[in-house]
Motif scaffolding. Structure first.
Motif, PDB file in Angstrom:
ATOM      1  N   ASN A  85       0.832  -1.200   0.000  1.00  0.00           N
ATOM      2  CA  ASN A  85       0.000   0.000   0.000  1.00  0.00           C
ATOM      3  C   ASN A  85       0.868   1.252   0.000  1.00  0.00           C
ATOM      4  N   PHE A  86       0.712   2.087  -1.025  1.00  0.00           N
ATOM      5  CA  PHE A  86       1.457   3.343  -1.093  1.00  0.00           C
ATOM      6  C   PHE A  86       0.768   4.281  -2.076  1.00  0.00           C
ATOM      7  N   ASP A  87       0.981   5.562  -1.884  1.00  0.00           N
ATOM      8  CA  ASP A  87       0.445   6.553  -2.809  1.00  0.00           C
ATOM      9  C   ASP A  87       1.345   6.651  -4.034  1.00  0.00           C
ATOM     10  N   GLU A  88       0.725   6.944  -5.173  1.00  0.00           N
ATOM     11  CA  GLU A  88       1.463   6.961  -6.433  1.00  0.00           C
ATOM     12  C   GLU A  88       0.985   8.097  -7.326  1.00  0.00           C
ATOM     13  N   ILE A  89       1.904   8.656  -8.080  1.00  0.00           N
ATOM     14  CA  ILE A  89       1.599   9.653  -9.103  1.00  0.00           C
ATOM     15  C   ILE A  89       2.223   9.182 -10.399  1.00  0.00           C
TER      16      ILE A  89
END
Length: 244
Positions: A85-89
């Motif tokens: 789980n991690f934020d991504e751009i």
């Protein structure tokens, strides 16, 4: 919707599912889409010559997608939240390769160092770490090495019952293509059709010096999605032709 139901839900796809076994499961959740129409010649400088730029009504597009990657895992293993789980751009454009349409990533950022390292090693995609924070109405990112930063303050609106042809063109992509020194790598994916919501952008600061000629001014189109559950297949590596 369980994985078997996802795999049976194919009426929205432009071509059949791959015949071999899928390898990864993941979720792309709480996605903010920012889309710009861009200059073809400026974009062509950044896309490998082996890939044709896909056009909508004669114009190329580049999108910045800020979301949360969740529950990513190999087929036969459980997910492990500290890595999965991690934020991504990602900053992407739209291309053609043979009979398939897909996306090509100009940039991919992840909010956890270990997750970026593992994803880059497994996929050969150009992941890099950036410090990312988000809450229900804000999404921010900063990368000191590249001097990149992003600030989005937003309010999510109602769901669109009737998506436009452009909404579908920008989101329903079932392959991605990425280049390495000697190859073009193809990855097939599958997911249910995206649900799209209105989004009001209350404040936007996009600072990516490498893409100043592409991400200029106010986006021409914006949207939001609660997300999709995604099935992914392994890499198909194709050697570059006449690569110097």
């Amino acid at each position: 919707m369980c994985i078997n139901e996802i795999l049976k839900n194919t009426q929205h796809r432009p071509w059949e599912l791959p015949s071999d076994n899928w390898r990864f499961y993941q979720e792309w959740n709480r996605a903010i889409f920012l889309h710009w129409k861009v200059d073809y010649d400026e974009l062509r400088k950044l896309v490998p010559k082996e890939l044709e730029i896909d056009l909508y009504n004669g114009e190329p597009w580049v999108s910045l997608v800020a979301f949360s990657m969740e529950k990513i895992r190999p087929k036969f293993l459980p997910y492990f939240a500290p890595i999965s789980n991690f934020d991504e751009i990602n900053i992407r454009t739209y291309i053609k390769s043979g009979k398939k349409t897909g996306v090509y990533f100009l940039s991919i950022e992840g909010g956890k160092i270990i997750s970026c390292s593992i994803a880059k090693a497994i996929s050969e995609l150009p992941y890099r770490y950036s410090k990312i924070k988000r809450d229900s109405n804000n999404y921010t990112s900063k990368n000191k090495k590249y001097k990149d930063s992003l600030k989005i303050k937003f309010t999510v609106g109602k769901e669109l019952n009737n998506k436009s042809e452009l909404d579908i063109w920008l989101t329903e992509r079932y392959a991605l293509f990425q280049d390495t020194k000697n190859s073009i790598n193809e990855y097939e994916i599958h997911h249910p059709e995206w649900s799209i919501q209105d989004i009001e952008i209350n404040n936007l600061e996009v600072n990516y010096p490498r893409f100043d000629d592409l991400l200029k001014g106010t986006p021409h189109k914006t949207s939001y999605s609660k997300g999709v559950r995604v099935i992914a297949w392994g890499m198909n590596k194709k050697k570059k032709v006449n690569y110097p």
